[in-house]
Design a protein around this motif. Structure first.
Motif, PDB file in Angstrom:
ATOM      1  N   VAL A 191     -38.269 -29.840  24.681  1.00 44.10           N
ATOM      2  CA  VAL A 191     -37.216 -30.028  25.684  1.00 44.10           C
ATOM      3  C   VAL A 191     -37.920 -30.103  27.033  1.00 44.10           C
ATOM      4  O   VAL A 191     -38.666 -29.197  27.403  1.00 44.10           O
ATOM      5  N   PHE A 192     -37.687 -31.184  27.762  1.00 44.96           N
ATOM      6  CA  PHE A 192     -38.395 -31.352  29.027  1.00 44.96           C
ATOM      7  C   PHE A 192     -37.615 -32.242  29.986  1.00 44.96           C
ATOM      8  O   PHE A 192     -36.752 -33.027  29.584  1.00 44.96           O
ATOM      9  N   VAL A 193     -37.938 -32.088  31.253  1.00 43.41           N
ATOM     10  CA  VAL A 193     -37.356 -32.898  32.317  1.00 43.41           C
ATOM     11  C   VAL A 193     -38.367 -33.964  32.715  1.00 43.41           C
ATOM     12  O   VAL A 193     -39.552 -33.670  32.895  1.00 43.41           O
ATOM     13  N   VAL A 194     -37.897 -35.198  32.832  1.00 41.24           N
ATOM     14  CA  VAL A 194     -38.747 -36.281  33.324  1.00 41.24           C
ATOM     15  C   VAL A 194     -38.607 -36.348  34.840  1.00 41.24           C
ATOM     16  O   VAL A 194     -37.491 -36.313  35.376  1.00 41.24           O
ATOM     17  N   LYS A 195     -39.715 -36.434  35.528  1.00 37.15           N
ATOM     18  CA  LYS A 195     -39.722 -36.394  36.988  1.00 37.15           C
ATOM     19  C   LYS A 195     -39.398 -37.764  37.585  1.00 37.15           C
ATOM     20  O   LYS A 195     -40.190 -38.367  38.297  1.00 37.15           O
ATOM     21  N   ASN A 196     -38.198 -38.228  37.278  1.00 31.63           N
ATOM     22  CA  ASN A 196     -37.716 -39.500  37.808  1.00 31.63           C
ATOM     23  C   ASN A 196     -37.306 -39.323  39.277  1.00 31.63           C
ATOM     24  O   ASN A 196     -36.767 -38.284  39.650  1.00 31.63           O
ATOM     25  N   GLU A 197     -37.531 -40.343  40.083  1.00 32.31           N
ATOM     26  CA  GLU A 197     -37.276 -40.219  41.513  1.00 32.31           C
ATOM     27  C   GLU A 197     -35.794 -40.192  41.867  1.00 32.31           C
ATOM     28  O   GLU A 197     -35.407 -39.636  42.891  1.00 32.31           O
ATOM     29  N   THR A 198     -34.955 -40.800  41.045  1.00 35.25           N
ATOM     30  CA  THR A 198     -33.546 -40.933  41.409  1.00 35.25           C
ATOM     31  C   THR A 198     -32.588 -40.242  40.443  1.00 35.25           C
ATOM     32  O   THR A 198     -31.490 -39.852  40.834  1.00 35.25           O
ATOM     33  N   SER A 199     -32.975 -40.110  39.195  1.00 32.70           N
ATOM     34  CA  SER A 199     -32.080 -39.604  38.160  1.00 32.70           C
ATOM     35  C   SER A 199     -32.590 -38.290  37.594  1.00 32.70           C
ATOM     36  O   SER A 199     -33.801 -38.064  37.495  1.00 32.70           O
ATOM     37  N   ARG A 200     -31.657 -37.428  37.205  1.00 29.89           N
ATOM     38  CA  ARG A 200     -32.026 -36.255  36.422  1.00 29.89           C
ATOM     39  C   ARG A 200     -32.043 -36.672  34.948  1.00 29.89           C
ATOM     40  O   ARG A 200     -31.030 -37.141  34.417  1.00 29.89           O
ATOM     41  N   ILE A 201     -33.183 -36.485  34.313  1.00 31.79           N
ATOM     42  CA  ILE A 201     -33.360 -36.888  32.920  1.00 31.79           C
ATOM     43  C   ILE A 201     -33.865 -35.701  32.118  1.00 31.79           C
ATOM     44  O   ILE A 201     -34.883 -35.094  32.461  1.00 31.79           O
ATOM     45  N   VAL A 202     -33.136 -35.367  31.047  1.00 29.68           N
ATOM     46  CA  VAL A 202     -33.570 -34.317  30.127  1.00 29.68           C
ATOM     47  C   VAL A 202     -33.799 -34.944  28.755  1.00 29.68           C
ATOM     48  O   VAL A 202     -32.947 -35.664  28.239  1.00 29.68           O
ATOM     49  N   CYS A 203     -34.954 -34.679  28.177  1.00 24.47           N
ATOM     50  CA  CYS A 203     -35.299 -35.171  26.840  1.00 24.47           C
ATOM     51  C   CYS A 203     -35.255 -34.002  25.856  1.00 24.47           C
ATOM     52  O   CYS A 203     -35.793 -32.926  26.143  1.00 24.47           O
ATOM     53  N   ILE A 204     -34.616 -34.236  24.717  1.00 24.81           N
ATOM     54  CA  ILE A 204     -34.501 -33.216  23.669  1.00 24.81           C
ATOM     55  C   ILE A 204     -35.032 -33.808  22.371  1.00 24.81           C
ATOM     56  O   ILE A 204     -34.384 -34.648  21.750  1.00 24.81           O
ATOM     57  N   ALA A 205     -36.223 -33.370  21.967  1.00 19.52           N
ATOM     58  CA  ALA A 205     -36.864 -33.935  20.775  1.00 19.52           C
ATOM     59  C   ALA A 205     -36.259 -33.409  19.482  1.00 19.52           C
ATOM     60  O   ALA A 205     -36.433 -34.006  18.421  1.00 19.52           O
ATOM     61  N   LEU A 206     -35.557 -32.296  19.543  1.00 21.38           N
ATOM     62  CA  LEU A 206     -34.894 -31.747  18.362  1.00 21.38           C
ATOM     63  C   LEU A 206     -33.650 -32.579  18.041  1.00 21.38           C
ATOM     64  O   LEU A 206     -33.068 -33.188  18.929  1.00 21.38           O
ATOM     65  N   GLY A 207     -33.243 -32.572  16.743  1.00 17.77           N
ATOM     66  CA  GLY A 207     -31.978 -33.222  16.438  1.00 17.77           C
ATOM     67  C   GLY A 207     -31.931 -34.087  15.202  1.00 17.77           C
ATOM     68  O   GLY A 207     -31.077 -34.972  15.111  1.00 17.77           O
ATOM     69  N   HIS A 208     -32.797 -33.845  14.221  1.00 13.89           N
ATOM     70  CA  HIS A 208     -32.773 -34.694  13.031  1.00 13.89           C
ATOM     71  C   HIS A 208     -31.490 -34.507  12.218  1.00 13.89           C
ATOM     72  O   HIS A 208     -30.893 -35.476  11.765  1.00 13.89           O
ATOM     73  N   ASP A 209     -31.060 -33.261  12.029  1.00 11.41           N
ATOM     74  CA  ASP A 209     -29.853 -33.014  11.233  1.00 11.41           C
ATOM     75  C   ASP A 209     -29.285 -31.635  11.568  1.00 11.41           C
ATOM     76  O   ASP A 209     -29.514 -31.112  12.667  1.00 11.41           O
ATOM     77  N   ASN A 224     -25.885 -27.322  28.565  1.00  8.14           N
ATOM     78  CA  ASN A 224     -26.532 -27.058  29.853  1.00  8.14           C
ATOM     79  C   ASN A 224     -27.164 -28.318  30.434  1.00  8.14           C
ATOM     80  O   ASN A 224     -27.088 -28.567  31.645  1.00  8.14           O
ATOM     81  N   ALA A 225     -27.803 -29.098  29.564  1.00  9.21           N
ATOM     82  CA  ALA A 225     -28.480 -30.310  30.026  1.00  9.21           C
ATOM     83  C   ALA A 225     -27.493 -31.302  30.617  1.00  9.21           C
ATOM     84  O   ALA A 225     -27.742 -31.897  31.675  1.00  9.21           O
ATOM     85  N   VAL A 226     -26.358 -31.476  29.944  1.00  6.29           N
ATOM     86  CA  VAL A 226     -25.362 -32.420  30.467  1.00  6.29           C
ATOM     87  C   VAL A 226     -24.818 -31.935  31.804  1.00  6.29           C
ATOM     88  O   VAL A 226     -24.659 -32.735  32.747  1.00  6.29           O
ATOM     89  N   LYS A 227     -24.551 -30.646  31.925  1.00  2.86           N
ATOM     90  CA  LYS A 227     -24.057 -30.114  33.199  1.00  2.86           C
ATOM     91  C   LYS A 227     -25.087 -30.333  34.303  1.00  2.86           C
ATOM     92  O   LYS A 227     -24.742 -30.716  35.434  1.00  2.86           O
ATOM     93  N   TRP A 228     -26.347 -30.086  33.976  1.00  2.00           N
ATOM     94  CA  TRP A 228     -27.392 -30.192  35.012  1.00  2.00           C
ATOM     95  C   TRP A 228     -27.602 -31.627  35.448  1.00  2.00           C
ATOM     96  O   TRP A 228     -27.672 -31.905  36.648  1.00  2.00           O
ATOM     97  N   VAL A 229     -27.686 -32.555  34.506  1.00  2.00           N
ATOM     98  CA  VAL A 229     -27.921 -33.956  34.910  1.00  2.00           C
ATOM     99  C   VAL A 229     -26.719 -34.536  35.632  1.00  2.00           C
ATOM    100  O   VAL A 229     -26.836 -35.502  36.388  1.00  2.00           O
ATOM    101  N   ALA A 230     -25.523 -33.956  35.387  1.00  2.00           N
ATOM    102  CA  ALA A 230     -24.314 -34.413  36.067  1.00  2.00           C
ATOM    103  C   ALA A 230     -24.096 -33.682  37.401  1.00  2.00           C
ATOM    104  O   ALA A 230     -23.072 -33.872  38.061  1.00  2.00           O
ATOM    105  N   HIS A 231     -25.052 -32.823  37.767  1.00  2.00           N
ATOM    106  CA  HIS A 231     -24.987 -32.063  39.012  1.00  2.00           C
ATOM    107  C   HIS A 231     -23.784 -31.123  39.040  1.00  2.00           C
ATOM    108  O   HIS A 231     -23.141 -30.939  40.077  1.00  2.00           O
ATOM    109  N   GLN A 232     -23.483 -30.513  37.897  1.00  2.00           N
ATOM    110  CA  GLN A 232     -22.399 -29.530  37.849  1.00  2.00           C
ATOM    111  C   GLN A 232     -22.940 -28.146  37.489  1.00  2.00           C
ATOM    112  O   GLN A 232     -24.021 -28.016  36.970  1.00  2.00           O
TER     113      GLN A 232
END
Length: 232
Positions: A191-209, A224-232
């Motif tokens: 789980v990590f944040v990409v240091k994009n200049e304009t957008s909040r991006i969270v990557c989640i490598a987990l999730g096969h099933d 939490n990730a959705v709230k954070w990237v949506a600035h809530q």
């Protein structure tokens, strides 16, 4: 009158009702090697919709991405299907406009050889291999970030351990959670944040099933990730 109002307010808080605006999320799934309808259309959509946090739209049709994004706050990309030029441009425009992105398990692969810009700039790398499906321990390495709030510092999952590798020409990442290969010094970010200049991006490598999607820590991270990237 005031007493009645405060009683209603307290009751709503106790019931988990949120007065915040429901976050409009587009989940894009579909492709190979995963049960997209069960885990993304079903499980993750339910997780995000709980308590009115999100209003979720799901599609397997990548040709519709550009049309849907016009009214969305967050794009949750969880597909390994082909994406045509119009959809690709819409995703980058969405990020450039400061909207939030969640990039899920299937979308962290190097899926698109003819679209290197995606992995380099939005994922800042990617995976080309993974361990055989099995159990391993996840560890939160940044407990102060809003995405990891309320998540156990260590928890077990059953999943494919993605061998994510950073792109030296990408914007870079800030790791929130990782896992270590037993008996070695090899550690992979999950789980990590990409240091994009304009957008909040969270990557989640987990999730096969269900080994991830049905876990409370995974569900908490996703919400939490959705709230954070949506600035809530």
């Amino acid at each position: 009158m005031k007493i009645r109002f405060y009683c209603i307010l307290l009751a709503c808080i106790c019931c988990g009702y949120s007065y915040g605006k429901s976050i409009r999320v587009l989940i894009v799934g579909g492709g190979t090697s995963h049960n997209f309808d069960k885990w993304y259309r079903g499980a993750d959509a339910a997780t995000l919709s709980r308590d009115g946090l999100c209003t979720v739209t799901y599609t397997n049709n990548t040709d519709s991405i550009a049309d849907y994004l016009v009214t969305m706050d967050v794009l949750y990309l969880a597909t390994n299907q082909p994406i045509k030029t119009r959809g690709r441009q819409a995703i980058f425009n969405f990020a450039a406009d400061g909207k939030g992105l969640i990039l899920g398990h299937p979308a962290l692969w190097y899926n698109w050889d003819d679209w290197p810009k995606y992995n380099q700039q939005l994922v800042s790398g990617g995976a080309r291999s993974h361990d055989k499906y099995g159990s391993f321990e996840e560890e939160i390495v940044n407990t102060n970030h809003p995405v990891t709030k309320g998540v156990d510092v260590k928890f077990m999952v059953k999943d494919e351990r993605y061998h994510y590798s950073a792109d030296v020409f990408g914007p870079g990442i800030a790791v929130l959670a990782n896992n270590q290969v037993a008996g070695s010094d090899i550690v992979f970010p999950s789980v990590f944040v990409v240091k994009n200049e304009t957008s909040r991006i969270v990557c989640i490598a987990l999730g096969h099933d269900e080994g991830s999607h049905d876990l409370v820590p995974y569900q908490t991270l996703l919400r939490n990730a959705v709230k954070w990237v949506a600035h809530q």
